[in-house]
Write a protein that holds these residues in place. Structure first.
Motif, PDB file in Angstrom:
ATOM      1  N   CYS A   1       7.651   3.014  -2.904  1.00 45.40           N
ATOM      2  CA  CYS A   1       6.720   4.091  -3.260  1.00 45.40           C
ATOM      3  C   CYS A   1       5.871   3.648  -4.454  1.00 45.40           C
ATOM      4  O   CYS A   1       6.036   2.552  -4.969  1.00 45.40           O
ATOM      5  CB  CYS A   1       7.488   5.368  -3.580  1.00 45.40           C
ATOM      6  SG  CYS A   1       8.711   5.193  -4.875  1.00 45.40           S
ATOM      7  N   THR A   2       4.983   4.520  -4.873  1.00 49.61           N
ATOM      8  CA  THR A   2       4.141   4.209  -6.026  1.00 49.61           C
ATOM      9  C   THR A   2       4.997   4.194  -7.298  1.00 49.61           C
ATOM     10  O   THR A   2       6.103   4.754  -7.325  1.00 49.61           O
ATOM     11  CB  THR A   2       3.030   5.261  -6.197  1.00 49.61           C
ATOM     12  OG1 THR A   2       3.643   6.511  -6.539  1.00 49.61           O
ATOM     13  CG2 THR A   2       2.179   5.393  -4.950  1.00 49.61           C
TER      14      THR A   2
ATOM     15  N   PHE B   1       6.413   4.551   1.467  1.00 55.83           N
ATOM     16  CA  PHE B   1       5.573   3.831   2.420  1.00 55.83           C
ATOM     17  C   PHE B   1       6.391   3.489   3.661  1.00 55.83           C
ATOM     18  O   PHE B   1       7.523   3.034   3.560  1.00 55.83           O
ATOM     19  CB  PHE B   1       5.018   2.551   1.798  1.00 55.83           C
ATOM     20  CG  PHE B   1       4.112   2.805   0.627  1.00 55.83           C
ATOM     21  CD1 PHE B   1       2.879   3.409   0.799  1.00 55.83           C
ATOM     22  CD2 PHE B   1       4.496   2.448  -0.648  1.00 55.83           C
ATOM     23  CE1 PHE B   1       2.042   3.650  -0.276  1.00 55.83           C
ATOM     24  CE2 PHE B   1       3.662   2.683  -1.733  1.00 55.83           C
ATOM     25  CZ  PHE B   1       2.439   3.281  -1.553  1.00 55.83           C
TER      26      PHE B   1
ATOM     27  N   GLU C   1       4.635   0.532   8.644  1.00 57.77           N
ATOM     28  CA  GLU C   1       3.279   0.061   8.966  1.00 57.77           C
ATOM     29  C   GLU C   1       2.574  -0.547   7.757  1.00 57.77           C
ATOM     30  O   GLU C   1       1.548  -1.213   7.897  1.00 57.77           O
ATOM     31  CB  GLU C   1       2.452   1.208   9.555  1.00 57.77           C
ATOM     32  CG  GLU C   1       2.107   2.318   8.587  1.00 57.77           C
ATOM     33  CD  GLU C   1       3.226   3.361   8.411  1.00 57.77           C
ATOM     34  OE1 GLU C   1       2.989   4.311   7.656  1.00 57.77           O
ATOM     35  OE2 GLU C   1       4.306   3.228   9.004  1.00 57.77           O
ATOM     36  N   TRP C   2       3.092  -0.357   6.571  1.00 61.01           N
ATOM     37  CA  TRP C   2       2.503  -0.911   5.349  1.00 61.01           C
ATOM     38  C   TRP C   2       2.902  -2.368   5.109  1.00 61.01           C
ATOM     39  O   TRP C   2       2.443  -3.002   4.166  1.00 61.01           O
ATOM     40  CB  TRP C   2       2.926  -0.084   4.142  1.00 61.01           C
ATOM     41  CG  TRP C   2       2.195   1.216   4.042  1.00 61.01           C
ATOM     42  CD1 TRP C   2       2.483   2.383   4.707  1.00 61.01           C
ATOM     43  CD2 TRP C   2       1.054   1.487   3.241  1.00 61.01           C
ATOM     44  NE1 TRP C   2       1.590   3.350   4.359  1.00 61.01           N
ATOM     45  CE2 TRP C   2       0.694   2.827   3.455  1.00 61.01           C
ATOM     46  CE3 TRP C   2       0.301   0.728   2.356  1.00 61.01           C
ATOM     47  CZ2 TRP C   2      -0.379   3.421   2.829  1.00 61.01           C
ATOM     48  CZ3 TRP C   2      -0.762   1.334   1.724  1.00 61.01           C
ATOM     49  CH2 TRP C   2      -1.098   2.663   1.971  1.00 61.01           C
TER      50      TRP C   2
END
Length: 69
Positions: free
Chosen positions: A12-13, A39, A42-43
Motif C-alpha cells: 500500500c502507500t 495494491f 495487476e500492479w
C-alpha cells in the motif's frame, strides 16, 4: 495475493502503511484498510525465479533474474 505467498503480503502507500502500523489503529480499521487500499496483483510484473530465492541466507541481484518457463 494469497496465491503468491501464504503470509499474504500487503502493498500500500506509505500513508496507508503508517495508519495500518499505528498501534492506536483499531484492528477492524487495519483489516478494512488492508482489504480496500492495498495494491492488487495487476500492479506487479510476475515471472519465475530460481529456487535459490527461498533461503534467506542467499543474496545477490542474480536472484531476481527471470528464468525461462
Amino acid at each position: 495475493m494469497v496465491d503468491v505467498h501464504d503470509r499474504r503480503p500487503v502493498v500500500c502507500t506509505a500513508a496507508d502503511a503508517a495508519i495500518w502500523m499505528d498501534p492506536a489503529t483499531p484492528p477492524e480499521m487495519a483489516e478494512q484498510l488492508a482489504r480496500t487500499s492495498s495494491f492488487g496483483p495487476e500492479w506487479f510484473d510476475w515471472y519465475k525465479v530460481s529456487k535459490a530465492v527461498g533461503p534467506v541466507s542467499n543474496e545477490g541481484q542474480e536472484l531476481a533474474q527471470p528464468i525461462p518457463g
